[in-house]
Design a protein around this motif. Structure first.
Motif, PDB file in Angstrom:
ATOM      1  N   VAL A  14       0.852  -1.191   0.000  1.00 26.10           N
ATOM      2  CA  VAL A  14       0.000   0.000   0.000  1.00 26.10           C
ATOM      3  C   VAL A  14       0.891   1.245   0.000  1.00 26.10           C
ATOM      4  CG1 VAL A  14      -1.671   1.333   1.346  1.00 26.10           C
ATOM      5  CG2 VAL A  14      -1.877  -1.167   1.192  1.00 26.10           C
ATOM      6  N   GLY A  15       0.644   2.162  -0.928  1.00 32.17           N
ATOM      7  CA  GLY A  15       1.357   3.431  -0.875  1.00 32.17           C
ATOM      8  C   GLY A  15       2.163   3.815  -2.096  1.00 32.17           C
TER       9      GLY A  15
ATOM     10  N   ASP B 102       2.998   5.619  -5.548  1.00 29.47           N
ATOM     11  CA  ASP B 102       2.564   6.939  -6.017  1.00 29.47           C
ATOM     12  C   ASP B 102       1.352   6.863  -6.940  1.00 29.47           C
ATOM     13  OD1 ASP B 102       4.595   8.081  -4.597  1.00 29.47           O
ATOM     14  OD2 ASP B 102       5.708   8.836  -6.330  1.00 29.47           O
ATOM     15  N   GLU B 103       1.307   5.834  -7.756  1.00 28.93           N
ATOM     16  CA  GLU B 103       0.248   5.736  -8.764  1.00 28.93           C
ATOM     17  C   GLU B 103      -1.051   5.169  -8.202  1.00 28.93           C
ATOM     18  OE1 GLU B 103       4.299   5.586 -10.412  1.00 28.93           O
ATOM     19  OE2 GLU B 103       3.236   4.361  -8.926  1.00 28.93           O
ATOM     20  N   ASP B 104      -1.050   4.753  -6.944  1.00 33.16           N
ATOM     21  CA  ASP B 104      -2.242   4.143  -6.354  1.00 33.16           C
ATOM     22  C   ASP B 104      -3.391   5.150  -6.231  1.00 33.16           C
ATOM     23  OD1 ASP B 104      -0.816   1.846  -6.128  1.00 33.16           O
ATOM     24  OD2 ASP B 104      -0.760   1.806  -3.932  1.00 33.16           O
ATOM     25  N   THR B 105      -4.576   4.628  -6.391  1.00 37.87           N
ATOM     26  CA  THR B 105      -5.804   5.388  -6.131  1.00 37.87           C
ATOM     27  C   THR B 105      -6.681   4.509  -5.233  1.00 37.87           C
ATOM     28  OG1 THR B 105      -7.012   4.459  -8.013  1.00 37.87           O
ATOM     29  CG2 THR B 105      -5.663   6.424  -8.427  1.00 37.87           C
ATOM     30  N   GLU B 106      -7.790   5.039  -4.788  1.00 40.05           N
ATOM     31  CA  GLU B 106      -8.706   4.218  -3.993  1.00 40.05           C
ATOM     32  C   GLU B 106      -9.219   3.041  -4.811  1.00 40.05           C
ATOM     33  OE1 GLU B 106     -11.537   6.049  -1.299  1.00 40.05           O
ATOM     34  OE2 GLU B 106     -10.653   8.018  -1.733  1.00 40.05           O
ATOM     35  N   GLU B 107      -9.341   3.240  -6.113  1.00 39.61           N
ATOM     36  CA  GLU B 107      -9.782   2.153  -6.995  1.00 39.61           C
ATOM     37  C   GLU B 107      -8.773   1.004  -6.994  1.00 39.61           C
ATOM     38  OE1 GLU B 107     -12.022  -0.091  -9.569  1.00 39.61           O
ATOM     39  OE2 GLU B 107     -12.592   1.708  -8.441  1.00 39.61           O
ATOM     40  N   THR B 108      -7.482   1.331  -6.839  1.00 39.71           N
ATOM     41  CA  THR B 108      -6.448   0.299  -6.788  1.00 39.71           C
ATOM     42  C   THR B 108      -6.740  -0.691  -5.669  1.00 39.71           C
ATOM     43  OG1 THR B 108      -4.805   1.890  -7.563  1.00 39.71           O
ATOM     44  CG2 THR B 108      -3.977  -0.133  -6.560  1.00 39.71           C
ATOM     45  N   TYR B 109      -7.110  -0.195  -4.516  1.00 37.88           N
ATOM     46  CA  TYR B 109      -7.326  -1.062  -3.359  1.00 37.88           C
ATOM     47  C   TYR B 109      -8.657  -1.816  -3.459  1.00 37.88           C
ATOM     48  CZ  TYR B 109      -3.514   1.909  -1.905  1.00 37.88           C
ATOM     49  OH  TYR B 109      -2.325   2.592  -1.870  1.00 37.88           O
TER      50      TYR B 109
ATOM     51  N   HIS C 117       6.161  11.330   2.268  1.00 43.38           N
ATOM     52  CA  HIS C 117       4.991  12.112   1.865  1.00 43.38           C
ATOM     53  C   HIS C 117       4.445  11.545   0.556  1.00 43.38           C
ATOM     54  CE1 HIS C 117       5.587  15.206   4.927  1.00 43.38           C
ATOM     55  NE2 HIS C 117       6.879  15.149   4.652  1.00 43.38           N
ATOM     56  N   HIS C 118       3.187  11.140   0.577  1.00 41.48           N
ATOM     57  CA  HIS C 118       2.534  10.593  -0.617  1.00 41.48           C
ATOM     58  C   HIS C 118       1.976  11.746  -1.453  1.00 41.48           C
ATOM     59  CE1 HIS C 118      -0.242   8.239  -3.123  1.00 41.48           C
ATOM     60  NE2 HIS C 118       0.504   7.199  -2.800  1.00 41.48           N
ATOM     61  N   PRO C 119       2.060  11.662  -2.786  1.00 41.02           N
ATOM     62  CA  PRO C 119       1.618  12.788  -3.622  1.00 41.02           C
ATOM     63  C   PRO C 119       0.110  13.017  -3.635  1.00 41.02           C
ATOM     64  CG  PRO C 119       2.248  10.928  -4.992  1.00 41.02           C
ATOM     65  CD  PRO C 119       2.667  10.586  -3.600  1.00 41.02           C
ATOM     66  N   HIS C 120      -0.684  11.988  -3.305  1.00 40.84           N
ATOM     67  CA  HIS C 120      -2.139  12.135  -3.417  1.00 40.84           C
ATOM     68  C   HIS C 120      -2.876  11.941  -2.095  1.00 40.84           C
ATOM     69  CE1 HIS C 120      -1.168  11.917  -7.614  1.00 40.84           C
ATOM     70  NE2 HIS C 120      -0.833  10.649  -7.551  1.00 40.84           N
ATOM     71  N   PHE C 121      -2.331  11.111  -1.212  1.00 36.94           N
ATOM     72  CA  PHE C 121      -3.011  10.782   0.028  1.00 36.94           C
ATOM     73  C   PHE C 121      -2.315  11.430   1.220  1.00 36.94           C
ATOM     74  CE2 PHE C 121      -3.920   6.598  -2.285  1.00 36.94           C
ATOM     75  CZ  PHE C 121      -5.189   6.999  -2.680  1.00 36.94           C
ATOM     76  N   SER C 122      -3.092  11.931   2.149  1.00 40.71           N
ATOM     77  CA  SER C 122      -2.532  12.369   3.424  1.00 40.71           C
ATOM     78  C   SER C 122      -2.191  11.127   4.247  1.00 40.71           C
ATOM     79  CB  SER C 122      -3.546  13.222   4.185  1.00 40.71           C
ATOM     80  OG  SER C 122      -4.670  12.428   4.559  1.00 40.71           O
TER      81      SER C 122
END
Length: 288
Positions: free
Chosen positions: A165-166, A168-175, A229-234
């Motif tokens: 998990v984590g 850079d290219e991940d989105t909520e759809e990934t999970y 620091h993740h580019p999209h997720f806090s």
């Protein structure tokens, strides 16, 4: 007291996973123990065996060695069971499948496989395409991976998958896709937070970009801590997604479905699956 006896057959890993420290620690060139030496050690073990290495079924270029090893193991008689790490590259390779067939005949019943991601973009950037049996990102997809999992099942080998998990290219759809994949294949999932270990390619990349958080400790690498620091997720968001994956994957109905499949595959596979799920619940499930 251990449930299995550990055996080492090789050292070194040729794959270029950017987040992994194995190549730094063991080198890229594989070193193989003499087969006679391995067989002599195995002959002295009465219970189940765990091949404690990165590629317990080898890689396509070492197929001849592992084919001979497993054929000779099978020739010593029935009754032995063993487990270890494997790669989808073996299931995708014609010669590799021969090795897996021989491995199953020698008692191989449970495979630990690093899938890492089901995202085409993440697989490409993390450098895991080759070990997942793909030469280019365009052919990568969770349906294709599912077909490779079936190779193991058809041979009587249950599969546990590791996901990270984590990226850079991940989105909520990934999970969400990961859970859909686990439901459709009934693999047993294991989740880890991306940890760019010092010395790895990813650590060097994140260091150049100034992405590491302040006051991180050695213990943070390999834990549930987010070290960068993740580019999209806090940080709170990614931890919530991480905990949701665990909670969803280890809901009682999903655990039972996996055990039902493992029971159909073989009694040894069921035994390992049962113990492993219990251990995961005790050790890895996030505390509320």
């Amino acid at each position: 007291r251990y449930k299995m006896e550990g055996v080492f057959v090789s050292r070194g890993c040729p794959y270029n996973c950017k987040f992994c420290s194995v190549k730094n620690l063991q080198g890229a060139r594989g070193r193989l123990r003499p087969i006679e030496e391995v067989l002599e050690e195995i002959a002295g073990i009465k219970g189940p065996i765990f091949f404690a290495e990165e590629n317990a079924t080898g890689i396509p270029s070492t197929a001849d060695y592992y084919l001979e090893l497993f054929q000779r193991m099978a020739g010593t008689g029935p009754g032995r069971s063993w487990s270890g790490a494997s790669t989808l590259a073996m299931a995708a390779h014609k010669r590799g499948r021969k090795v897996l067939e021989a491995a199953a005949e020698s008692g191989f019943c449970f495979a630990f496989i690093g899938f890492e991601t089901l995202s085409q973009a993440s697989a490409r950037s993390a450098g895991v395409l080759k070990k997942l049996g793909h030469s280019r990102a365009e052919t990568f997809g969770w349906k294709q991976l599912g077909e490779l999992v079936k190779v193991y099942y058809e041979l009587g080998v249950y599969v546990m998958c590791y996901f990270i998990v984590g990226f850079d290219e991940d989105t909520e759809e990934t999970y969400k896709r990961i859970m859909d994949f686990c439901d459709s294949t009934l693999v047993m999932p294991m989740f880890t937070m991306l940890a760019p270990m010092p010395g790895t390619q990813l650590y060097q990349e994140y260091s150049r970009q100034g992405r590491f958080r302040k006051k991180i400790e050695w213990d943070d690498f390999g834990s549930d801590a987010l070290t960068f620091h993740h580019p999209h997720f806090s940080a709170p968001k990614i931890h919530r997604l991480y905990q949701e994956l665990w909670a969803q994957a280890y809901a009682p109905d999903r655990m039972v479905a996996r055990l039902d499949l493992a029971r159909q595959i073989s009694p040894p596979a069921f035994g390992i699956a049962y113990e492993t799920q219990l251990n995961i619940m005790r050790a890895f499930m996030p505390k509320p």
